[in-house]
Design an enzyme around this catalytic site. Sequence first.
Site, PDB file in Angstrom:
ATOM      1  N   CYS A  88       0.842  -1.199   0.000  1.00 34.46           N
ATOM      2  CA  CYS A  88       0.000   0.000   0.000  1.00 34.46           C
ATOM      3  C   CYS A  88       0.878   1.251   0.000  1.00 34.46           C
ATOM      4  O   CYS A  88       1.888   1.316   0.712  1.00 34.46           O
ATOM      5  CB  CYS A  88      -0.901  -0.008   1.227  1.00 34.46           C
ATOM      6  N   CYS A 105       0.098   4.767   6.964  1.00 35.51           N
ATOM      7  CA  CYS A 105      -0.599   4.533   8.234  1.00 35.51           C
ATOM      8  C   CYS A 105       0.389   3.864   9.202  1.00 35.51           C
ATOM      9  O   CYS A 105       0.860   2.755   8.947  1.00 35.51           O
ATOM     10  CB  CYS A 105      -1.821   3.657   8.019  1.00 35.51           C
ATOM     11  N   CYS A 153       0.347   0.109  10.379  1.00 41.77           N
ATOM     12  CA  CYS A 153       0.005  -0.935   9.398  1.00 41.77           C
ATOM     13  C   CYS A 153       1.235  -1.530   8.727  1.00 41.77           C
ATOM     14  O   CYS A 153       2.011  -0.824   8.069  1.00 41.77           O
ATOM     15  CB  CYS A 153      -0.942  -0.362   8.346  1.00 41.77           C
ATOM     16  N   CYS A 163     -17.344  -4.577   1.745  1.00 41.03           N
ATOM     17  CA  CYS A 163     -16.043  -4.286   1.147  1.00 41.03           C
ATOM     18  C   CYS A 163     -15.320  -3.214   1.950  1.00 41.03           C
ATOM     19  O   CYS A 163     -15.944  -2.373   2.604  1.00 41.03           O
ATOM     20  CB  CYS A 163     -16.195  -3.800  -0.297  1.00 41.03           C
ATOM     21  N   CYS A 184     -19.688   1.231   7.855  1.00 32.06           N
ATOM     22  CA  CYS A 184     -18.895   0.588   8.895  1.00 32.06           C
ATOM     23  C   CYS A 184     -17.663   1.457   9.113  1.00 32.06           C
ATOM     24  O   CYS A 184     -16.850   1.628   8.201  1.00 32.06           O
ATOM     25  CB  CYS A 184     -18.506  -0.830   8.472  1.00 32.06           C
ATOM     26  N   ARG A 204     -18.270  -3.911  17.200  1.00 35.89           N
ATOM     27  CA  ARG A 204     -17.635  -5.182  16.871  1.00 35.89           C
ATOM     28  C   ARG A 204     -16.218  -5.295  17.439  1.00 35.89           C
ATOM     29  O   ARG A 204     -15.388  -4.406  17.251  1.00 35.89           O
ATOM     30  CB  ARG A 204     -17.560  -5.340  15.336  1.00 35.89           C
TER      31      ARG A 204
END
Length: 337
Positions: A73, A77, A80, A149, A208, A278
Amino acid sequence: MTQGSVRTDILDIARSQVVEGGVGLDEQQVLTVLRLPDERLEELLAVAHEARLAWCGPEVEVEGIISLKTGGCPEDCHFCSQSGLFESPVRAARLDIPSLVEAAKQTAKSGATEFCIVAAVRGPDARLLAQVAAGIEAIRNEVEIDIACSLGMLTQEQVDQLVSMGVHRYNHNLETSRSYFPNVVTTHTWEERWETLAMVRDAGMEVCCGGILGMGETLEQRAEFTADLARLEPDEVPLNFLNPRPGTPFGDLDVLPASDALRAVAAFRLALPRTILRFAGGREITLGDLGAQQGILGGINAVIVGNYLTTLGRPAEQDLDLLDSLRMPIKALNSTI
């Protein structure tokens, strides 16, 4: 407290305002909750559980996730290991369609009703969206499961394409409060993420949006984050706890203490009484088995089962056995396909 005096204890306020009235705590009230001492943690979790049962019911939504494109990527971040800018063990890879279908099958067998396709990208290009479309079609030919997604930042055209594919929920985390975000990511802004979420919501997909706790933010910024999310009104908030990854800028940070993590779980529930909350990445290292049980009895009403994107989770059977022992029914499939 004398007769006729104003009730100022934050948990009394939470019982009245949230449990009975369904109105989430505001930023300052959440901060007061986050500052409660450890000896009041059990009482706090009990109030949050009451709020969850009152406004969400006893059902628990189970989800599995799979990475369609891992690593490489271009974003930075700091938490990550999929960033191509850091010297982490994760290397770029793509999943083929048969593997995607098999993962969806295994996810459905675990009792999950939600399958999320994730890609480590700034945003999807035409090739990736074509692969997502082919994957969704192949999954639907063989598996009855809701499909979500998480593909990074979107344009309006891409949002419309996902809607036409039948994607019913889109994940794009704000990650942390607006004020702390520049300490976490420098290659794009908090506002860019917010714009994607607004387009998703306006297009009719479920939103989300959550983040990661324990990245060096203050309690004030943690409370600010709950207010940000309350303003967004997401359908689901995944709560992650930092699992420091080797080679990343946050690789040497300490793991969030379990008591702080549980206080945050309860605070997020009391700020967002009607939202799917969650358990996501990092709960194993942060909370362990006992903490997972306390979280489910302290505001959590959804879990990701199995492994995460670059870290190991608990075997799905362990989570399902835990829900069974707590007599928490798994939410039935409510398909939009």
